[in-house]
Design an enzyme around this catalytic site. Structure first.
Site, PDB file in Angstrom:
ATOM      1  N   GLN A 185      30.349  44.274  42.566  1.00  0.00           N
ATOM      2  CA  GLN A 185      31.604  45.001  42.718  1.00  0.00           C
ATOM      3  C   GLN A 185      31.325  46.495  42.695  1.00  0.00           C
ATOM      4  O   GLN A 185      30.845  47.032  41.700  1.00  0.00           O
ATOM      5  CB  GLN A 185      32.585  44.645  41.600  1.00  0.00           C
ATOM      6  N   CYS A 242      38.146  43.915  40.908  1.00  0.00           N
ATOM      7  CA  CYS A 242      37.605  42.730  40.240  1.00  0.00           C
ATOM      8  C   CYS A 242      38.461  41.489  40.462  1.00  0.00           C
ATOM      9  O   CYS A 242      37.935  40.373  40.523  1.00  0.00           O
ATOM     10  CB  CYS A 242      37.426  42.980  38.751  1.00  0.00           C
ATOM     11  N   HIS A 268      39.230  43.243  33.064  1.00  0.00           N
ATOM     12  CA  HIS A 268      38.290  42.815  34.098  1.00  0.00           C
ATOM     13  C   HIS A 268      38.449  41.323  34.364  1.00  0.00           C
ATOM     14  O   HIS A 268      38.589  40.521  33.438  1.00  0.00           O
ATOM     15  CB  HIS A 268      36.862  43.118  33.625  1.00  0.00           C
ATOM     16  N   ASP A 322      30.442  37.548  37.908  1.00  0.00           N
ATOM     17  CA  ASP A 322      31.030  38.817  37.483  1.00  0.00           C
ATOM     18  C   ASP A 322      30.384  39.922  38.305  1.00  0.00           C
ATOM     19  O   ASP A 322      29.176  40.166  38.188  1.00  0.00           O
ATOM     20  CB  ASP A 322      30.756  39.009  35.983  1.00  0.00           C
TER      21      ASP A 322
END
Length: 229
Positions: A89, A95, A166, A181
Site C-alpha cells: 500500500q 487500506c 487500518h 496487510d
C-alpha cells in the site's frame, strides 16, 4: 504519495463498492457481531475473508517491527503460493480498498465482471507487490470509485485527523491462513486452516490483535461472505 478519503467500516457502503467494482452480487460485506463461536456460526456461508479494522497503536507498531525482523532473519525464506495476490500500500488511506482487493483476488471462485477491478487484477497478475501498489496509485478509475464511495459513507472526517485506523484481510489460500496487510513487508502465515475451520481460525488472529491493546475498543471485524437472500 497520493491521499484518498478513508473508507468507513460500513458493510452497506463496502458492499455497494465491491459491486460497483464488478464483484458478483452473490457476495456481500457483512458485520461480524462477535468472535465467539456461536456468534460466528450466524455468519452467512461461505465466508471468503475476514476484514479487520484496528487502531495503529504503539503496541501494534512494536509487534509489526519485531515480526518483520523475525521473518527477515529466518534461515529459509517463507514460501508462498505462486498465485497468492499480495500488494503493498503506497496510497495513503487506501487500506480499505487494498483489503477488499486482497479478499476478492485470493478467492478465484468469486465472479468478477468486466470493469475496474478485473482490469486491475489482470494487469497486476505478473507484477510484484510493490508494482501492484504503484499501479493502484496510478489507476484513475479506481481512485474515482474509491473517492465516490468514501464520500458517501464517511460520517466524521475530523475523526481521522487524530485516530489512525487500518484495514487488513485474512484469507484461506491453499489451506493456509494468510494475513494480508499492505503496510507489511510480507504476507503473514498464521498456519494451517481449512474451509471448515477458516472462520474460527481467522477470528483467533483477530483476538490476538485485540489482546495487544486490551484497553482499546476501536476494533471492527467484517466478513466477505455469501449474500443473504
Amino acid at each position: 504519495m497520493s491521499i484518498w478519503t478513508p473508507l468507513e467500516s460500513n458493510p452497506e457502503v463496502l458492499t455497494k463498492y465491491i459491486h460497483k467494482l464488478g464483484v458478483s452480487s452473490a457476495w456481500s460485506v457483512t458485520d461480524v457481531i462477535g468472535l465467539d463461536e456461536e456468534l460466528l456460526a450466524m455468519l452467512p456461508r461461505p465466508v471468503k475473508s475476514l476484514i479487520l479494522l484496528f487502531p495503529i497503536s504503539e503496541a501494534y507498531e512494536k509487534h509489526r517491527a519485531e515480526e518483520h525482523e523475525r521473518i527477515k532473519a529466518a534461515a529459509e525464506p517463507e514460501k508462498y503460493p505462486k498465485d497468492l495476490f499480495y500488494m503493498k500500500q503506497f496510497t495513503h488511506n487506501a487500506c480499505g480498498t487494498v483489503a477488499l482487493i486482497h479478499s476478492v483476488a485470493n478467492n478465484k471462485d468469486i465472479e468478477i465482471a468486466a470493469g475496474v477491478l478485473k482490469n486491475f487484477l489482470e494487469k497486476g497478475a505478473n507484477l510484484s507487490p510493490e508494482e501492484r501498489g504503484q499501479a493502484l496509485e496510478q489507476d484513475n478509475a479506481f481512485t474515482e470509485d474509491h473517492q465516490m464511495l468514501a464520500q458517501e459513507g464517511q460520517t466524521d472526517a475530523g475523526a481521522y485527523e487524530t485516530v489512525v485506523h487500518h484495514f487488513i484481510a485474512l484469507v484461506n489460500k491453499e489451506n493456509t491462513l494468510y494475513e494480508l496487510d499492505g503496510r507489511k513487508s510480507y504476507p503473514i502465515s498464521h498456519g494451517k486452516t481449512s474451509d471448515e475451520t477458516f472462520v474460527l481460525d481467522a477470528a483467533k488472529v483477530c483476538k490476538e490483535f485485540m489482546a495487544r491493546d486490551p484497553d482499546d475498543v476501536r476494533f471492527t471485524v467484517l466478513a466477505l461472505a455469501a449474500t443473504q437472500e
